[in-house]
Scaffold this motif. Sequence first.
Motif, PDB file in Angstrom:
ATOM      1  N   PRO A  50     -53.487 -12.221  30.829  1.00 36.28           N
ATOM      2  CA  PRO A  50     -53.568 -11.322  29.678  1.00 36.28           C
ATOM      3  C   PRO A  50     -53.781 -12.117  28.391  1.00 36.28           C
ATOM      4  O   PRO A  50     -53.441 -13.298  28.327  1.00 36.28           O
ATOM      5  N   GLY A  51     -54.341 -11.481  27.396  1.00 32.97           N
ATOM      6  CA  GLY A  51     -54.627 -12.169  26.143  1.00 32.97           C
ATOM      7  C   GLY A  51     -53.434 -12.225  25.212  1.00 32.97           C
ATOM      8  O   GLY A  51     -52.533 -11.394  25.273  1.00 32.97           O
ATOM      9  N   GLY A  52     -53.434 -13.229  24.341  1.00 27.62           N
ATOM     10  CA  GLY A  52     -52.438 -13.337  23.284  1.00 27.62           C
ATOM     11  C   GLY A  52     -51.011 -13.318  23.776  1.00 27.62           C
ATOM     12  O   GLY A  52     -50.639 -14.016  24.706  1.00 27.62           O
ATOM     13  N   ASP A  53     -50.193 -12.471  23.131  1.00 30.78           N
ATOM     14  CA  ASP A  53     -48.769 -12.408  23.473  1.00 30.78           C
ATOM     15  C   ASP A  53     -48.473 -11.208  24.357  1.00 30.78           C
ATOM     16  O   ASP A  53     -47.501 -10.509  24.175  1.00 30.78           O
ATOM     17  N   GLN A  54     -49.312 -11.004  25.368  1.00 32.89           N
ATOM     18  CA  GLN A  54     -49.131  -9.863  26.262  1.00 32.89           C
ATOM     19  C   GLN A  54     -48.622 -10.299  27.641  1.00 32.89           C
ATOM     20  O   GLN A  54     -48.820 -11.427  28.064  1.00 32.89           O
ATOM     21  N   TYR A  55     -47.963  -9.328  28.279  1.00 32.56           N
ATOM     22  CA  TYR A  55     -47.428  -9.516  29.626  1.00 32.56           C
ATOM     23  C   TYR A  55     -47.966  -8.404  30.509  1.00 32.56           C
ATOM     24  O   TYR A  55     -48.186  -7.290  30.054  1.00 32.56           O
ATOM     25  N   ILE A  56     -48.146  -8.703  31.791  1.00 30.55           N
ATOM     26  CA  ILE A  56     -48.410  -7.653  32.787  1.00 30.55           C
ATOM     27  C   ILE A  56     -47.117  -7.489  33.566  1.00 30.55           C
ATOM     28  O   ILE A  56     -46.546  -8.470  34.059  1.00 30.55           O
ATOM     29  N   GLY A  68     -41.883 -13.744  36.838  1.00 29.69           N
ATOM     30  CA  GLY A  68     -40.718 -13.598  37.699  1.00 29.69           C
ATOM     31  C   GLY A  68     -39.494 -13.042  36.991  1.00 29.69           C
ATOM     32  O   GLY A  68     -38.562 -12.584  37.648  1.00 29.69           O
ATOM     33  N   ASP A  69     -39.481 -13.089  35.648  1.00 29.64           N
ATOM     34  CA  ASP A  69     -38.340 -12.533  34.910  1.00 29.64           C
ATOM     35  C   ASP A  69     -38.276 -11.023  35.104  1.00 29.64           C
ATOM     36  O   ASP A  69     -39.303 -10.345  35.111  1.00 29.64           O
ATOM     37  N   ILE A  70     -37.070 -10.518  35.260  1.00 38.01           N
ATOM     38  CA  ILE A  70     -36.826  -9.077  35.294  1.00 38.01           C
ATOM     39  C   ILE A  70     -36.430  -8.688  33.876  1.00 38.01           C
ATOM     40  O   ILE A  70     -35.490  -9.259  33.323  1.00 38.01           O
ATOM     41  N   VAL A  71     -37.181  -7.756  33.290  1.00 34.96           N
ATOM     42  CA  VAL A  71     -36.966  -7.406  31.883  1.00 34.96           C
ATOM     43  C   VAL A  71     -36.737  -5.911  31.714  1.00 34.96           C
ATOM     44  O   VAL A  71     -37.065  -5.109  32.579  1.00 34.96           O
ATOM     45  N   LEU A  72     -36.169  -5.587  30.575  1.00 37.24           N
ATOM     46  CA  LEU A  72     -35.946  -4.203  30.181  1.00 37.24           C
ATOM     47  C   LEU A  72     -36.895  -3.918  29.021  1.00 37.24           C
ATOM     48  O   LEU A  72     -36.981  -4.699  28.081  1.00 37.24           O
ATOM     49  N   PHE A  73     -37.640  -2.809  29.103  1.00 33.15           N
ATOM     50  CA  PHE A  73     -38.601  -2.473  28.060  1.00 33.15           C
ATOM     51  C   PHE A  73     -38.582  -0.976  27.804  1.00 33.15           C
ATOM     52  O   PHE A  73     -38.070  -0.206  28.611  1.00 33.15           O
ATOM     53  N   GLN A  74     -39.134  -0.572  26.669  1.00 35.41           N
ATOM     54  CA  GLN A  74     -39.208   0.838  26.355  1.00 35.41           C
ATOM     55  C   GLN A  74     -40.291   1.481  27.206  1.00 35.41           C
ATOM     56  O   GLN A  74     -41.409   0.982  27.281  1.00 35.41           O
ATOM     57  N   LYS A  75     -39.945   2.574  27.855  1.00 35.23           N
ATOM     58  CA  LYS A  75     -40.835   3.213  28.818  1.00 35.23           C
ATOM     59  C   LYS A  75     -42.185   3.588  28.208  1.00 35.23           C
ATOM     60  O   LYS A  75     -43.215   3.464  28.847  1.00 35.23           O
ATOM     61  N   TYR A  76     -42.193   4.060  26.972  1.00 35.20           N
ATOM     62  CA  TYR A  76     -43.437   4.554  26.388  1.00 35.20           C
ATOM     63  C   TYR A  76     -44.178   3.513  25.569  1.00 35.20           C
ATOM     64  O   TYR A  76     -45.163   3.819  24.923  1.00 35.20           O
ATOM     65  N   ALA A  77     -43.727   2.266  25.587  1.00 37.34           N
ATOM     66  CA  ALA A  77     -44.418   1.190  24.874  1.00 37.34           C
ATOM     67  C   ALA A  77     -45.565   0.652  25.726  1.00 37.34           C
ATOM     68  O   ALA A  77     -45.594   0.818  26.938  1.00 37.34           O
ATOM     69  N   GLY A  78     -46.514   0.019  25.092  1.00 33.36           N
ATOM     70  CA  GLY A  78     -47.595  -0.647  25.802  1.00 33.36           C
ATOM     71  C   GLY A  78     -48.611   0.305  26.396  1.00 33.36           C
ATOM     72  O   GLY A  78     -48.679   1.475  26.041  1.00 33.36           O
ATOM     73  N   ASN A  79     -49.414  -0.226  27.299  1.00 32.04           N
ATOM     74  CA  ASN A  79     -50.470   0.543  27.954  1.00 32.04           C
ATOM     75  C   ASN A  79     -50.182   0.664  29.436  1.00 32.04           C
ATOM     76  O   ASN A  79     -49.816  -0.318  30.083  1.00 32.04           O
ATOM     77  N   ASP A  80     -50.364   1.867  29.966  1.00 33.68           N
ATOM     78  CA  ASP A  80     -50.180   2.119  31.391  1.00 33.68           C
ATOM     79  C   ASP A  80     -51.525   2.067  32.092  1.00 33.68           C
ATOM     80  O   ASP A  80     -52.508   2.619  31.598  1.00 33.68           O
ATOM     81  N   TYR A  81     -51.551   1.411  33.237  1.00 34.45           N
ATOM     82  CA  TYR A  81     -52.739   1.390  34.089  1.00 34.45           C
ATOM     83  C   TYR A  81     -52.280   1.632  35.515  1.00 34.45           C
ATOM     84  O   TYR A  81     -51.120   1.465  35.850  1.00 34.45           O
TER      85      TYR A  81
END
Length: 122
Positions: free
Chosen positions: A16-22, A74-87
């Motif tokens: 992914p580009g820049g400061d993005q995570y999949i 490999g990190d397990i993270v907590l994120f806001q459900k409606y943030a980011g882009n869904d694919y």
Amino acid sequence: MSLREKVKGYLSKCHPGGDQYIILPDLREEIEGLAMPDDNKMEYRQQKGEIIAVGPGRLPESGIERQSMEFKVGDIVLFQKYAGNDYYVDENFKFYPSHEEQREDIIPIKVLRQDSILHSLP
């Protein structure tokens, strides 16, 4: 090998580009919480997921050195459900921006910026 594992293996090779995570969301677990914006309380949902690909980091205005990424594959993270882009990804590794119906032959993924991730879990 399950479809989820195949998709995870394929996407782990993506950059992914820049400061993005999949992230592969954990669909079995949704956590309720409270966010406190400046003026009032607002309910939101958090979701747990595993980071499967990490961008190189944000390039600052100076353009000299990229900022390091806080989380790793490999990190397990907590994120806001409606943030980011869904694919959604199917068994042929085709990407869809959305889907109308629940199907077992597609796997949901999230693409999030670093500031959308709340924290990592043990």
